[in-house]
Design a protein around this motif. Structure first.
Motif, PDB file in Angstrom:
ATOM      1  N   GLN A 197       0.820  -1.161  -0.081  1.00 50.77           N
ATOM      2  CA  GLN A 197       0.043  -0.011   0.079  1.00 50.77           C
ATOM      3  C   GLN A 197       0.952   1.184  -0.111  1.00 50.77           C
ATOM      4  OE1 GLN A 197      -2.350  -0.957   3.358  1.00 50.77           O
ATOM      5  NE2 GLN A 197      -4.141  -0.784   2.243  1.00 50.77           N
ATOM      6  N   GLN A 198       1.898   1.295   0.843  1.00 54.55           N
ATOM      7  CA  GLN A 198       2.802   2.754   0.818  1.00 54.55           C
ATOM      8  C   GLN A 198       3.524   2.801  -0.124  1.00 54.55           C
ATOM      9  OE1 GLN A 198       5.301   2.161   4.368  1.00 54.55           O
ATOM     10  NE2 GLN A 198       6.416   4.129   3.917  1.00 54.55           N
ATOM     11  N   GLY A 227       1.198   2.385  -3.539  1.00 52.01           N
ATOM     12  CA  GLY A 227      -0.003   3.107  -3.678  1.00 52.01           C
ATOM     13  C   GLY A 227      -1.342   2.232  -3.889  1.00 52.01           C
ATOM     14  N   SER A 274      -4.762  -0.064  -3.356  1.00 59.42           N
ATOM     15  CA  SER A 274      -5.747  -0.269  -2.126  1.00 59.42           C
ATOM     16  C   SER A 274      -5.810  -1.601  -1.844  1.00 59.42           C
ATOM     17  CB  SER A 274      -7.165   0.042  -2.866  1.00 59.42           C
ATOM     18  OG  SER A 274      -7.421  -0.636  -4.065  1.00 59.42           O
TER      19      SER A 274
END
Length: 97
Positions: free
Chosen positions: A28-29, A32, A34
């Protein structure tokens, strides 16, 4: 996920510990992505990804680790830290997070 992110110490530690929740948080980090996108990539429901990320469920089966490694297009060295064998050519051709 960008190839450089698999080389980060914290990601490698999460792989060694088979801490899939942490791995998903790094995806996620750094990518990006979801929870829904991760779920689609690894063949899980979004609710299951959420449970893993939040520590309410753990991954224990080798076939699930392999599906995660394939879905996230992990490079071979990252896959070896997690446990599954090296990826296939088909895995290498997939569009990765």
């Amino acid at each position: 996920m960008p190839s450089w992110a698999w080389e980060r110490a914290e990601v490698r530690q999460a792989l060694r510990a088979r801490n899939v929740g942490a791995v998903f948080r790094y995806v996620q980090q750094y990518a990006g992505a979801s929870q829904a996108r991760i779920a689609t990539a690894v063949g899980m429901q979004q609710a299951r990804v959420n449970e893993i990320i939040n520590g309410r469920r753990e991954v224990a089966r080798l076939d699930v680790y392999e599906r995660i490694a394939d879905g996230l297009c992990m490079p071979d060295d990252a896959r070896h830290l997690l446990g599954p064998a090296a990826g296939t050519r088909e895995t290498e051709r997939r569009r990765c997070l």
